[in-house]
Design an enzyme around this catalytic site. Structure first.
Site, PDB file in Angstrom:
ATOM      1  N   LYS A  82       0.847  -1.206   0.000  1.00  0.00           N
ATOM      2  CA  LYS A  82       0.000   0.000   0.000  1.00  0.00           C
ATOM      3  C   LYS A  82       0.878   1.250   0.000  1.00  0.00           C
ATOM      4  O   LYS A  82       0.591   2.217  -0.700  1.00  0.00           O
ATOM      5  CB  LYS A  82      -0.944  -0.032   1.207  1.00  0.00           C
ATOM      6  N   GLN A 121      -5.192  -2.186   9.417  1.00  0.00           N
ATOM      7  CA  GLN A 121      -4.855  -3.442   8.739  1.00  0.00           C
ATOM      8  C   GLN A 121      -5.449  -4.622   9.513  1.00  0.00           C
ATOM      9  O   GLN A 121      -5.196  -4.782  10.700  1.00  0.00           O
ATOM     10  CB  GLN A 121      -3.330  -3.585   8.632  1.00  0.00           C
ATOM     11  N   ASP A 179     -11.238   2.290   3.465  1.00  0.00           N
ATOM     12  CA  ASP A 179     -11.575   0.885   3.229  1.00  0.00           C
ATOM     13  C   ASP A 179     -13.095   0.701   3.107  1.00  0.00           C
ATOM     14  O   ASP A 179     -13.558  -0.381   2.752  1.00  0.00           O
ATOM     15  CB  ASP A 179     -11.075   0.020   4.402  1.00  0.00           C
TER      16      ASP A 179
END
Ligand SMILES: NC(=O)c1ccc[n+]([C@@H]2O[C@H](COP(=O)([O-])OP(=O)(O)OC[C@H]3O[C@@H](n4cnc5c(N)ncnc54)[C@H](OP(=O)(O)O)[C@@H]3O)[C@@H](O)[C@H]2O)c1
Length: 307
Positions: free
Chosen positions: A66, A110, A133
């Site tokens: 990322k 994460q 997200d």
């Protein structure tokens, strides 16, 4: 790329291979251009903060990927890490700090987190406007309400929509079947297809007669995490097949150098389908590309320069 679905479906044999690597590269180029324009307008660059708790090597690899993606398009990566034994309050405190930090346009927790923590409860603490997200209850709710333009969408289903658009697949009125109903992928995928006016079926581990249900689909999306679950009996001739599965086998078992295999038996299904994504090189590259797109979108909205 590609001809409209009807034209593809009438092709005599063999599927169009939907090239996720190329389509993701196009998205990243679009984001890089958008970041340049954002910088010109605001004098700032978007920032993506990743929060990694613990030292799971696979998670560290994902976070590094990322960050590489951020640098490529001009987004500033912001790396926050806490030890594997960090208490809930410490992680929540870090999220609150990132929520308040003006440098930060997007916050990504994460997953998975260590077993003593509740990943869903922590994710829910992310400021919805920075939830790149798209997994907070607020953004999931906005998606299920069909609120056009509002909220941020989960990256992998958004990436699938981008692939379908790039392949000119007609979704309006189409029968779409999504195998899998996770909050991360299956549910938001079904909602995005519904918003695009498809007739959507969500299949899962308790679905009776899965092959027959799948064989109704004009657009079949497999996200069960079961290697080669979808075979020729699941696929209507001419269907578009999207394989989200990422199952790691030995390269020998998988039959490819990466050791990755999808949820679709590619060799059996490709001759029947009108278009299909490979694994690797299909859905996989789209996730980070859409994360970068979401980060730019969040930065623009937070800065009030439209998105
Ligand atoms: N390319 C990417 O970037 C990306 C991103 C996200 C996920 N993935 C991959 O996509 C797959 C799914 O991920 P996920 O996070 O959604 O997984 P998950 O949370 O484990 O959910 C799997 C879903 O599949 C259903 N399922 C399991 N076995 C089934 C079967 N035999 N028949 C029908 N349905 C079945 C489950 O049903 P129940 O609800 O009844 O248990 C569940 O809804 C994984 O391989 C994952 O690695 C890839």
């Amino acid at each position: 790329m590609g001809a409209p679905l009807q034209a593809i479906a009438s092709a005599p044999m063999g599927a169009e291979i939907i090239d996720g690597k190329a389509i993701a590269a196009g998205v990243r180029a679009r984001v890089a251009e958008g970041v340049r324009a954002f910088k010109e307008q605001t004098g700032r660059v978007p920032g993506l903060a990743t929060l990694l708790v613990g030292d799971d090597p696979a998670s560290a690899v994902y976070v590094a990927g990322k960050h590489r993606g951020c640098i490529e398009v001009g987004i500033e990566p912001i790396d926050r890490r806490l030890g594997a034994d960090a208490p809930f309050e410490a992680v929540a405190g870090e999220i609150a700090a990132l929520n308040a930090d003006e440098q930060v346009s997007g916050v990504l927790m994460q997953l998975p987190v260590p077993a003593h923590l509740d990943g869903a409860a922590l994710t829910a603490l992310i400021e919805p406007a920075k939830d790149v997200d798209g997994l907070t209850p607020v953004n999931a709710g906005l998606l299920s309400q069909g609120a056009k333009g509002a909220g941020l969408r989960p990256c992998t289903p958004l990436g699938v929509m981008e692939l379908l658009a790039a392949a000119d697949v007609v979704l309006e009125g189409a029968e779409a079947v999504v195998v899998g109903r996770s909050n991360l992928f299956g549910k938001p995928m079904a909602q995005l297809l519904l918003a695009a006016n498809s007739t959507v079926t969500s299949a899962h581990s308790r679905t009776r007669a899965l092959p027959e249900v799948c064989a109704r689909a004009d657009v079949l999306i497999a996200a069960a995490g079961r290697p080669r679950l979808v075979t020729s009996e699941h696929v209507k001739p001419g269907a578009v097949v999207i394989d989200v599965g990422m199952n790691r086998l030995t390269p020998q078992e998988a039959g490819n150098a990466s050791g990755l295999v999808g949820d679709v038996d590619f060799a059996a299904v490709a001759p029947l389908a009108s278009a299909i994504t490979p694994v690797p090189g299909g859905v996989g590259p789209m996730t980070i590309a859409m994360l970068l797109a979401n980060t730019l979108q969040a930065a623009k909205r937070l800065a009030g320069v439209g998105a």
